[in-house]
Design a protein around this motif. Structure first.
Motif, PDB file in Angstrom:
ATOM      1  N   TRP A  38     -52.894  37.331 -15.738  1.00 49.60           N
ATOM      2  CA  TRP A  38     -53.248  36.792 -17.126  1.00 49.60           C
ATOM      3  C   TRP A  38     -54.354  37.810 -17.822  1.00 49.60           C
ATOM      4  O   TRP A  38     -54.942  37.325 -19.076  1.00 49.60           O
ATOM      5  CB  TRP A  38     -54.306  35.195 -16.831  1.00 49.60           C
ATOM      6  CG  TRP A  38     -52.684  34.283 -16.279  1.00 49.60           C
ATOM      7  CD1 TRP A  38     -52.329  34.331 -14.837  1.00 49.60           C
ATOM      8  CD2 TRP A  38     -51.771  34.125 -17.233  1.00 49.60           C
ATOM      9  NE1 TRP A  38     -51.562  33.422 -14.991  1.00 49.60           N
ATOM     10  CE2 TRP A  38     -50.897  32.860 -16.368  1.00 49.60           C
ATOM     11  CE3 TRP A  38     -51.719  33.860 -18.437  1.00 49.60           C
ATOM     12  CZ2 TRP A  38     -49.943  31.886 -16.748  1.00 49.60           C
ATOM     13  CZ3 TRP A  38     -50.005  33.003 -18.367  1.00 49.60           C
ATOM     14  CH2 TRP A  38     -49.867  32.089 -17.539  1.00 49.60           C
ATOM     15  N   GLY A  39     -55.191  38.575 -17.205  1.00 51.37           N
ATOM     16  CA  GLY A  39     -55.811  39.319 -17.677  1.00 51.37           C
ATOM     17  C   GLY A  39     -55.896  40.129 -19.202  1.00 51.37           C
ATOM     18  O   GLY A  39     -56.067  40.824 -19.964  1.00 51.37           O
ATOM     19  N   THR A  40     -54.469  40.803 -18.385  1.00 55.50           N
ATOM     20  CA  THR A  40     -53.381  41.542 -19.793  1.00 55.50           C
ATOM     21  C   THR A  40     -53.404  41.114 -21.192  1.00 55.50           C
ATOM     22  O   THR A  40     -54.091  41.346 -22.876  1.00 55.50           O
ATOM     23  CB  THR A  40     -51.984  42.232 -19.587  1.00 55.50           C
ATOM     24  OG1 THR A  40     -51.461  40.754 -19.529  1.00 55.50           O
ATOM     25  CG2 THR A  40     -51.868  42.324 -18.331  1.00 55.50           C
ATOM     26  N   LEU A  41     -53.206  39.211 -21.094  1.00 59.45           N
ATOM     27  CA  LEU A  41     -54.064  38.893 -23.031  1.00 59.45           C
ATOM     28  C   LEU A  41     -54.831  39.290 -23.498  1.00 59.45           C
ATOM     29  O   LEU A  41     -54.838  40.081 -24.383  1.00 59.45           O
ATOM     30  CB  LEU A  41     -53.991  37.378 -22.719  1.00 59.45           C
ATOM     31  CG  LEU A  41     -52.333  36.881 -21.785  1.00 59.45           C
ATOM     32  CD1 LEU A  41     -52.371  35.260 -22.242  1.00 59.45           C
ATOM     33  CD2 LEU A  41     -51.218  36.970 -23.155  1.00 59.45           C
ATOM     34  N   PRO A  42     -56.119  39.465 -22.740  1.00 61.09           N
ATOM     35  CA  PRO A  42     -57.016  39.432 -23.596  1.00 61.09           C
ATOM     36  C   PRO A  42     -57.593  41.012 -23.790  1.00 61.09           C
ATOM     37  O   PRO A  42     -57.969  41.749 -24.963  1.00 61.09           O
ATOM     38  CB  PRO A  42     -58.669  38.740 -22.968  1.00 61.09           C
ATOM     39  CG  PRO A  42     -58.005  38.714 -21.543  1.00 61.09           C
ATOM     40  CD  PRO A  42     -56.746  38.260 -21.447  1.00 61.09           C
ATOM     41  N   TRP A  43     -57.077  41.734 -22.271  1.00 64.40           N
ATOM     42  CA  TRP A  43     -56.924  42.816 -22.936  1.00 64.40           C
ATOM     43  C   TRP A  43     -56.158  43.521 -23.445  1.00 64.40           C
ATOM     44  O   TRP A  43     -56.679  44.949 -24.786  1.00 64.40           O
ATOM     45  CB  TRP A  43     -56.896  43.682 -21.767  1.00 64.40           C
ATOM     46  CG  TRP A  43     -56.661  45.145 -21.329  1.00 64.40           C
ATOM     47  CD1 TRP A  43     -57.929  45.995 -21.727  1.00 64.40           C
ATOM     48  CD2 TRP A  43     -55.801  46.708 -21.226  1.00 64.40           C
ATOM     49  NE1 TRP A  43     -57.884  47.189 -21.306  1.00 64.40           N
ATOM     50  CE2 TRP A  43     -56.436  47.554 -21.517  1.00 64.40           C
ATOM     51  CE3 TRP A  43     -54.321  45.918 -21.459  1.00 64.40           C
ATOM     52  CZ2 TRP A  43     -56.052  48.706 -21.398  1.00 64.40           C
ATOM     53  CZ3 TRP A  43     -53.655  47.239 -21.795  1.00 64.40           C
ATOM     54  CH2 TRP A  43     -54.538  48.605 -21.586  1.00 64.40           C
ATOM     55  N   PHE A  44     -54.903  42.858 -24.136  1.00 63.91           N
ATOM     56  CA  PHE A  44     -54.213  43.125 -25.366  1.00 63.91           C
ATOM     57  C   PHE A  44     -54.929  42.982 -26.581  1.00 63.91           C
ATOM     58  O   PHE A  44     -54.502  43.770 -27.692  1.00 63.91           O
ATOM     59  CB  PHE A  44     -52.712  42.714 -25.356  1.00 63.91           C
ATOM     60  CG  PHE A  44     -51.711  43.746 -24.227  1.00 63.91           C
ATOM     61  CD1 PHE A  44     -51.624  45.129 -24.331  1.00 63.91           C
ATOM     62  CD2 PHE A  44     -51.623  43.176 -23.114  1.00 63.91           C
ATOM     63  CE1 PHE A  44     -50.984  46.427 -23.761  1.00 63.91           C
ATOM     64  CE2 PHE A  44     -50.844  44.210 -22.434  1.00 63.91           C
ATOM     65  CZ  PHE A  44     -50.365  44.904 -22.797  1.00 63.91           C
ATOM     66  N   ALA A  45     -55.412  41.507 -26.197  1.00 63.57           N
ATOM     67  CA  ALA A  45     -56.393  41.188 -27.614  1.00 63.57           C
ATOM     68  C   ALA A  45     -57.580  42.543 -28.216  1.00 63.57           C
ATOM     69  O   ALA A  45     -57.146  42.761 -29.274  1.00 63.57           O
ATOM     70  CB  ALA A  45     -56.656  40.434 -27.925  1.00 63.57           C
ATOM     71  N   VAL A  46     -57.989  43.161 -27.268  1.00 58.86           N
ATOM     72  CA  VAL A  46     -59.264  44.449 -27.365  1.00 58.86           C
ATOM     73  C   VAL A  46     -57.911  45.608 -28.468  1.00 58.86           C
ATOM     74  O   VAL A  46     -59.317  46.154 -29.069  1.00 58.86           O
ATOM     75  CB  VAL A  46     -60.497  44.577 -26.721  1.00 58.86           C
ATOM     76  CG1 VAL A  46     -60.798  42.097 -26.507  1.00 58.86           C
ATOM     77  CG2 VAL A  46     -59.614  44.768 -25.237  1.00 58.86           C
ATOM     78  N   ILE A  47     -56.953  45.080 -26.955  1.00 59.40           N
ATOM     79  CA  ILE A  47     -56.370  46.375 -28.054  1.00 59.40           C
ATOM     80  C   ILE A  47     -56.382  46.595 -29.505  1.00 59.40           C
ATOM     81  O   ILE A  47     -56.392  47.198 -30.203  1.00 59.40           O
ATOM     82  CB  ILE A  47     -55.818  47.228 -27.380  1.00 59.40           C
ATOM     83  CG1 ILE A  47     -56.036  48.138 -25.474  1.00 59.40           C
ATOM     84  CG2 ILE A  47     -54.221  48.155 -27.479  1.00 59.40           C
ATOM     85  CD1 ILE A  47     -54.483  47.749 -24.873  1.00 59.40           C
ATOM     86  N   ALA A  48     -55.423  45.657 -29.899  1.00 59.92           N
ATOM     87  CA  ALA A  48     -55.446  45.308 -31.320  1.00 59.92           C
ATOM     88  C   ALA A  48     -56.506  45.435 -31.889  1.00 59.92           C
ATOM     89  O   ALA A  48     -56.296  45.761 -33.207  1.00 59.92           O
ATOM     90  CB  ALA A  48     -54.788  43.663 -31.499  1.00 59.92           C
ATOM     91  N   ILE A  49     -57.892  44.525 -31.644  1.00 61.83           N
ATOM     92  CA  ILE A  49     -59.308  44.275 -32.525  1.00 61.83           C
ATOM     93  C   ILE A  49     -59.329  46.378 -32.781  1.00 61.83           C
ATOM     94  O   ILE A  49     -59.405  46.603 -33.776  1.00 61.83           O
ATOM     95  CB  ILE A  49     -60.133  44.101 -31.874  1.00 61.83           C
ATOM     96  CG1 ILE A  49     -59.468  42.390 -31.930  1.00 61.83           C
ATOM     97  CG2 ILE A  49     -61.049  44.191 -32.892  1.00 61.83           C
ATOM     98  CD1 ILE A  49     -60.577  41.630 -30.808  1.00 61.83           C
ATOM     99  N   ALA A  50     -59.213  47.056 -31.612  1.00 59.93           N
ATOM    100  CA  ALA A  50     -59.857  48.186 -31.807  1.00 59.93           C
ATOM    101  C   ALA A  50     -58.772  48.987 -32.431  1.00 59.93           C
ATOM    102  O   ALA A  50     -59.099  50.275 -33.441  1.00 59.93           O
ATOM    103  CB  ALA A  50     -59.831  49.089 -30.848  1.00 59.93           C
ATOM    104  N   ALA A  51     -57.416  48.711 -32.949  1.00 58.56           N
ATOM    105  CA  ALA A  51     -56.007  49.281 -33.493  1.00 58.56           C
ATOM    106  C   ALA A  51     -55.973  48.893 -34.992  1.00 58.56           C
ATOM    107  O   ALA A  51     -55.857  50.163 -35.777  1.00 58.56           O
ATOM    108  CB  ALA A  51     -54.831  48.981 -32.497  1.00 58.56           C
ATOM    109  N   SER A  52     -56.424  47.742 -35.484  1.00 51.91           N
ATOM    110  CA  SER A  52     -56.520  47.612 -36.139  1.00 51.91           C
ATOM    111  C   SER A  52     -57.564  47.793 -37.108  1.00 51.91           C
ATOM    112  O   SER A  52     -58.041  48.336 -38.874  1.00 51.91           O
ATOM    113  CB  SER A  52     -56.860  46.044 -36.785  1.00 51.91           C
ATOM    114  OG  SER A  52     -57.997  45.569 -36.349  1.00 51.91           O
TER     115      SER A  52
END
Length: 412
Positions: A380-394
């Motif tokens: 389940w930790g992949t959900l917030p990890w991908f969220a912070v990646i999306a923040i950094a990418a944006s």
């Protein structure tokens, strides 16, 4: 500035009153949870730390147990709580005083409410974040689970760090340095943000830079002095050298995932082979945050808040070790960066933390976490990890687009 009118009333109540009411309601719910549950396994661990420090002192604790990875002020805080709880509710042999779990969580609940007031103050100064986002922050499920149930000092550290960033907005260099050092005296993790603060003040002149550096260094020596004078080597190894738990988050999670997929041994002993990866990830965090601090050193106080959020994002992406409740570290700073991204991160974090505590507590209703439960929540930790990646990418995409636009404007 925000386009919303902070004085516009909603059903006869001002937005500020609604935010404060939400904070009071959330605090009441957390207090109820703290009064009716035991909490996570950290409650037992911190009670043991407090008992030993109360009886034998902080130096003895550092020498006794390498798992004691807290700065001395936090250790003394555990000792004080244990002393008070043992006085009010004398424990049976080898047990936790009945009032200790509540007393441990009470300061974190108060810190959450105070952090909300600081964010309201920042909104008055900068117009950010919007009021609806502050209501969400007040009622955040992440804060409820971490402050109301878990039992640790992380929300206190976050609140003190938020004060340090607020004084950057207010251009108070000495107070900013002192509160940053105080945050490092509660948990060591804010130390990685030092370059962000340092370059912010250096860009404003040699004098502010020297003031920040001298005040921060002296304040750190003050809050760490007990450990540095009595057990410096243990403090450096146990606290400054702490790496958390690898394999359950981010890059190290995927390393373990693919090692297991290819039938390699992934027991905790065999994960020593990842030591070079952990070192590289630590260096990556330091270099990335330092580079970010340098590139954004000339930003305004409002933009400085966003720089802190991006620094936490870099940490969350590359950190070699992570525990689910660490997600509360990012929350107020991502809120100041973008209310929309805060909603995404809060949703992802809430799912992850619910899975974590629900599995650790053997389902609803929660009372006490079982440390023997295998970490099935890591997926389940992949959900917030991908969220912070999306923040950094944006953020990276927006920065590149702005640079291209500026280049086109200069070329024309």
């Amino acid at each position: 500035m925000s386009n919303s009118n902070p004085r516009r009333e909603i059903c006869g109540f001002s937005p500020k009153a609604i935010v404060i009411f939400a904070g009071i309601l959330a605090a009441a719910l957390k207090l109820y949870c703290a009064a009716t549950t035991f909490g996570s396994c950290d409650v037992t661990i911190h009670a043991r730390f407090g008992q030993i420090i109360d009886a034998m002192g902080i130096d003895y604790m550092y020498r006794l147990d390498r798992h004691f990875n807290h700065p001395p002020a936090t250790g003394q805080f555990f000792a004080l709580l244990y002393h008070l709880s043992a006085y009010f509710t004398p424990p049976a042999p080898h047990s936790v005083p009945r009032s200790f779990p509540f007393l441990l969580r009470l300061p974190s609940i108060m810190a959450d409410f105070f952090a909300l007031l600081i964010l309201l103050r920042i909104r008055i100064k900068t117009g950010l974040p919007p009021m609806w986002a502050l209501v969400l922050f007040a009622l955040s499920p992440v804060a409820f689970m971490v402050s109301g149930f878990h039992g640790n000092v992380d929300p206190i550290m976050v609140c003190v760090l938020l004060i340090a960033t607020y004084f950057c907005v207010e251009e108070h260099v000495v107070l900013s340095a002192m509160f940053l050092a105080l945050a490092c005296g509660i948990k060591i993790i804010p130390l990685f943000l030092t370059p962000v603060f340092f370059f912010f003040w250096v860009h404003r002149g040699r004098k502010p830079g020297l003031q920040f550096g001298a005040t921060f260094a002296l304040s750190c020596l003050a809050v760490w002095s007990t450990a540095l004078l009595g057990s410096a080597s243990y403090f450096l190894k146990n606290v400054l050298g702490y790496s958390s738990y690898a394999g359950g988050w981010g890059i190290t999670y995927w390393c373990v995932f693919f090692l297991d997929a290819f039938h390699f041994d992934v027991t905790s002993q065999s994960l020593n082979r990842l030591s070079p990866v952990l070192l590289v990830l630590k260096i990556t965090v330091v270099l990335t945050v330092t580079g970010l601090a340098w590139v954004r050193r000339n930003q305004s106080g409002t933009q400085f808040l966003r720089t802190i959020a991006l620094a936490w994002t870099c940490f969350a992406i590359f950190t070699p070790g992570f525990i689910p409740y660490y997600l509360c570290w990012l929350a107020p700073f991502v809120l100041l960066y973008s209310a929309q991204w805060y909603v995404v991160l809060t949703a992802a974090s809430s799912i992850y933390l619910f899975a974590y505590y629900n599995m650790m507590s053997h389902g609803m209703p929660w009372n006490a976490s079982d440390p023997a439960v295998p970490p099935a929540w890591n997926n389940w930790g992949t959900l917030p990890w991908f969220a912070v990646i999306a923040i950094a990418a944006s953020a990276l995409f927006f920065s590149l687009r702005c640079r291209v636009a500026v280049s086109d404007r200069l070329a024309s």
